[in-house]
Design a protein around this motif. Sequence first.
Motif, PDB file in Angstrom:
ATOM      1  N   SER A   1     -10.491 -12.185  -3.777  1.00 27.45           N
ATOM      2  CA  SER A   1      -9.453 -13.200  -3.957  1.00 27.45           C
ATOM      3  C   SER A   1      -8.279 -12.683  -4.777  1.00 27.45           C
ATOM      4  O   SER A   1      -7.134 -13.082  -4.551  1.00 27.45           O
ATOM      5  CB  SER A   1     -10.044 -14.454  -4.618  1.00 27.45           C
ATOM      6  OG  SER A   1     -10.463 -14.183  -5.953  1.00 27.45           O
ATOM      7  N   LEU A   2      -8.547 -11.776  -5.722  1.00 27.81           N
ATOM      8  CA  LEU A   2      -7.470 -11.276  -6.572  1.00 27.81           C
ATOM      9  C   LEU A   2      -6.786 -10.045  -6.003  1.00 27.81           C
ATOM     10  O   LEU A   2      -5.549  -9.958  -6.000  1.00 27.81           O
ATOM     11  CB  LEU A   2      -8.007 -10.983  -7.974  1.00 27.81           C
ATOM     12  CG  LEU A   2      -8.483 -12.195  -8.770  1.00 27.81           C
ATOM     13  CD1 LEU A   2      -8.989 -11.777 -10.141  1.00 27.81           C
ATOM     14  CD2 LEU A   2      -7.369 -13.227  -8.920  1.00 27.81           C
ATOM     15  N   THR A   3      -7.548  -9.080  -5.538  1.00 29.63           N
ATOM     16  CA  THR A   3      -6.918  -7.862  -5.009  1.00 29.63           C
ATOM     17  C   THR A   3      -6.114  -8.149  -3.763  1.00 29.63           C
ATOM     18  O   THR A   3      -5.120  -7.465  -3.474  1.00 29.63           O
ATOM     19  CB  THR A   3      -7.970  -6.781  -4.720  1.00 29.63           C
ATOM     20  OG1 THR A   3      -8.941  -7.283  -3.786  1.00 29.63           O
ATOM     21  CG2 THR A   3      -8.679  -6.347  -5.997  1.00 29.63           C
ATOM     22  N   SER A   4      -6.501  -9.179  -3.000  1.00 31.00           N
ATOM     23  CA  SER A   4      -5.759  -9.516  -1.782  1.00 31.00           C
ATOM     24  C   SER A   4      -4.357 -10.042  -2.082  1.00 31.00           C
ATOM     25  O   SER A   4      -3.480 -10.029  -1.206  1.00 31.00           O
ATOM     26  CB  SER A   4      -6.532 -10.556  -0.960  1.00 31.00           C
ATOM     27  OG  SER A   4      -6.660 -11.776  -1.667  1.00 31.00           O
ATOM     28  N   ILE A   5      -4.116 -10.501  -3.310  1.00 29.87           N
ATOM     29  CA  ILE A   5      -2.772 -10.971  -3.684  1.00 29.87           C
ATOM     30  C   ILE A   5      -2.084  -9.985  -4.627  1.00 29.87           C
ATOM     31  O   ILE A   5      -1.135 -10.319  -5.319  1.00 29.87           O
ATOM     32  CB  ILE A   5      -2.824 -12.375  -4.326  1.00 29.87           C
ATOM     33  CG1 ILE A   5      -3.693 -12.381  -5.596  1.00 29.87           C
ATOM     34  CG2 ILE A   5      -3.327 -13.395  -3.331  1.00 29.87           C
ATOM     35  CD1 ILE A   5      -3.632 -13.709  -6.365  1.00 29.87           C
ATOM     36  N   GLY A   6      -2.609  -8.744  -4.669  1.00 26.22           N
ATOM     37  CA  GLY A   6      -1.928  -7.684  -5.406  1.00 26.22           C
ATOM     38  C   GLY A   6      -2.301  -7.544  -6.859  1.00 26.22           C
ATOM     39  O   GLY A   6      -1.614  -6.843  -7.611  1.00 26.22           O
ATOM     40  N   VAL A   7      -3.399  -8.189  -7.298  1.00 24.50           N
ATOM     41  CA  VAL A   7      -3.865  -8.017  -8.678  1.00 24.50           C
ATOM     42  C   VAL A   7      -4.760  -6.788  -8.732  1.00 24.50           C
ATOM     43  O   VAL A   7      -5.680  -6.640  -7.923  1.00 24.50           O
ATOM     44  CB  VAL A   7      -4.644  -9.256  -9.166  1.00 24.50           C
ATOM     45  CG1 VAL A   7      -5.173  -9.036 -10.588  1.00 24.50           C
ATOM     46  CG2 VAL A   7      -3.758 -10.489  -9.113  1.00 24.50           C
ATOM     47  N   THR A   8      -4.478  -5.896  -9.668  1.00 28.21           N
ATOM     48  CA  THR A   8      -5.296  -4.702  -9.863  1.00 28.21           C
ATOM     49  C   THR A   8      -6.368  -5.015 -10.911  1.00 28.21           C
ATOM     50  O   THR A   8      -6.045  -5.476 -12.001  1.00 28.21           O
ATOM     51  CB  THR A   8      -4.423  -3.519 -10.327  1.00 28.21           C
ATOM     52  OG1 THR A   8      -3.327  -3.366  -9.422  1.00 28.21           O
ATOM     53  CG2 THR A   8      -5.230  -2.236 -10.366  1.00 28.21           C
ATOM     54  N   VAL A   9      -7.620  -4.768 -10.556  1.00 30.61           N
ATOM     55  CA  VAL A   9      -8.756  -5.165 -11.408  1.00 30.61           C
ATOM     56  C   VAL A   9      -9.466  -3.923 -11.929  1.00 30.61           C
ATOM     57  O   VAL A   9      -9.895  -3.068 -11.139  1.00 30.61           O
ATOM     58  CB  VAL A   9      -9.755  -6.037 -10.635  1.00 30.61           C
ATOM     59  CG1 VAL A   9     -10.897  -6.475 -11.543  1.00 30.61           C
ATOM     60  CG2 VAL A   9      -9.060  -7.258 -10.025  1.00 30.61           C
ATOM     61  N   LEU A  10      -9.576  -3.803 -13.246  1.00 29.79           N
ATOM     62  CA  LEU A  10     -10.329  -2.720 -13.865  1.00 29.79           C
ATOM     63  C   LEU A  10     -11.523  -3.321 -14.589  1.00 29.79           C
ATOM     64  O   LEU A  10     -11.358  -4.178 -15.463  1.00 29.79           O
ATOM     65  CB  LEU A  10      -9.460  -1.924 -14.839  1.00 29.79           C
ATOM     66  CG  LEU A  10     -10.108  -0.668 -15.449  1.00 29.79           C
ATOM     67  CD1 LEU A  10      -9.046   0.399 -15.742  1.00 29.79           C
ATOM     68  CD2 LEU A  10     -10.872  -0.977 -16.734  1.00 29.79           C
ATOM     69  N   SER A  11     -12.712  -2.879 -14.228  1.00 27.99           N
ATOM     70  CA  SER A  11     -13.941  -3.360 -14.852  1.00 27.99           C
ATOM     71  C   SER A  11     -14.667  -2.192 -15.499  1.00 27.99           C
ATOM     72  O   SER A  11     -14.693  -1.081 -14.951  1.00 27.99           O
ATOM     73  CB  SER A  11     -14.871  -3.999 -13.810  1.00 27.99           C
ATOM     74  OG  SER A  11     -14.210  -4.994 -13.072  1.00 27.99           O
ATOM     75  N   THR A  12     -15.249  -2.432 -16.660  1.00 32.23           N
ATOM     76  CA  THR A  12     -16.087  -1.419 -17.292  1.00 32.23           C
ATOM     77  C   THR A  12     -17.542  -1.841 -17.163  1.00 32.23           C
ATOM     78  O   THR A  12     -17.850  -3.035 -17.090  1.00 32.23           O
ATOM     79  CB  THR A  12     -15.741  -1.229 -18.778  1.00 32.23           C
ATOM     80  OG1 THR A  12     -16.118  -2.401 -19.516  1.00 32.23           O
ATOM     81  CG2 THR A  12     -14.257  -0.967 -18.972  1.00 32.23           C
ATOM     82  N   VAL A  13     -18.419  -0.861 -17.123  1.00 30.21           N
ATOM     83  CA  VAL A  13     -19.846  -1.164 -17.045  1.00 30.21           C
ATOM     84  C   VAL A  13     -20.622  -0.126 -17.851  1.00 30.21           C
ATOM     85  O   VAL A  13     -20.316   1.062 -17.813  1.00 30.21           O
ATOM     86  CB  VAL A  13     -20.340  -1.204 -15.582  1.00 30.21           C
ATOM     87  CG1 VAL A  13     -20.206   0.144 -14.899  1.00 30.21           C
ATOM     88  CG2 VAL A  13     -21.764  -1.698 -15.505  1.00 30.21           C
ATOM     89  N   GLU A  14     -21.570  -0.604 -18.598  1.00 29.61           N
ATOM     90  CA  GLU A  14     -22.412   0.244 -19.452  1.00 29.61           C
ATOM     91  C   GLU A  14     -23.595   0.747 -18.650  1.00 29.61           C
ATOM     92  O   GLU A  14     -24.263  -0.022 -17.947  1.00 29.61           O
ATOM     93  CB  GLU A  14     -22.929  -0.574 -20.637  1.00 29.61           C
ATOM     94  CG  GLU A  14     -23.711   0.229 -21.648  1.00 29.61           C
ATOM     95  CD  GLU A  14     -22.816   0.831 -22.715  1.00 29.61           C
ATOM     96  OE1 GLU A  14     -23.323   1.636 -23.503  1.00 29.61           O
ATOM     97  OE2 GLU A  14     -21.621   0.493 -22.755  1.00 29.61           O
ATOM     98  N   ILE A  15     -23.842   2.051 -18.688  1.00 32.81           N
ATOM     99  CA  ILE A  15     -25.064   2.586 -18.104  1.00 32.81           C
ATOM    100  C   ILE A  15     -25.793   3.388 -19.168  1.00 32.81           C
ATOM    101  O   ILE A  15     -25.185   3.952 -20.080  1.00 32.81           O
ATOM    102  CB  ILE A  15     -24.788   3.476 -16.875  1.00 32.81           C
ATOM    103  CG1 ILE A  15     -23.922   4.682 -17.249  1.00 32.81           C
ATOM    104  CG2 ILE A  15     -24.165   2.684 -15.748  1.00 32.81           C
ATOM    105  CD1 ILE A  15     -23.812   5.711 -16.154  1.00 32.81           C
TER     106      ILE A  15
END
Length: 299
Positions: A130-144
Amino acid sequence: MGGGIRTGDSILVTGPTGTGKTLLATHFVADGGIKGEATVIAVFEEHPEIYLDRAGELGIDLRGMLGLLDVMYLRPLDLSVDEALQEIRDRVTAIGAKRLVIDSLSGFEAALAPTFRQDFRESFYRLLVSLTSIGVTVLSTVEIAEAMDYLRFSPYNISFLTDDILALRYVELDGELRKVLSLIKMRRSNHSRELRAYQLTHMGFEVGEALSGYRGIITGVPHARETMDKHPQLGATEVWVLDALLVVGEATVNVLASETGLLRAEVQIALGQLAEVRYMHIRQSDGELLYRATPKSLR
């Protein structure tokens, strides 16, 4: 990165504690501020004031961006994952954000009521679309956990949902504990496949030299590379595939493509070169071809 992160991409930054995931995300936010792009940061593990103070200690003035920045703190123990993600979506829409940082998915999952955690992947996918389709760039972090296989980039099996994956990790190198990064995947880009050392300094996140003189880096205990010196007929791609074979033992083309970040066609070409110099055994099992490095490749 072959030109940088594309607008509307979803980026996953993965690594163990202390590798600089939050610092890298903070640089991403600050870059948005320089470009006049509004950003939403969703934090789950510390209060926004602490988050902003920590950035200030690193020389990044996020408080000066508050007209373009919304830092939201979610502890949605009584919310479903869809309700929590809707709150994020509403904040993005409210300020017309072009960037979203989720720091971190690990904290997000821990903040959800246990009965809702099974819905995490599907709902997260809907948020990304829903967000990337309207041009929002999403950065997520994840702990491993450092003990995990380096090539399992997320405990949530969401790696395939993202456009770009940047993996951070620790390795022992020449008697020192070093930090190493690699760009595992970047869709629509002829990105670098080098493993590079980096440091977290008073200047921020500083990328250093390519570790081309070592092999076995993805195991966490690399040693000086001799393969290319001893066997000049191998190119960098063949050595990369051979290193992956030595780590996994035996694998299909699809597995090797996933573990190296190469295209399937590139892996097949490299395997053909390795077969020509007899560095590889091939066998068939259940209709699939399995590849294994030969003892000759270790000489």
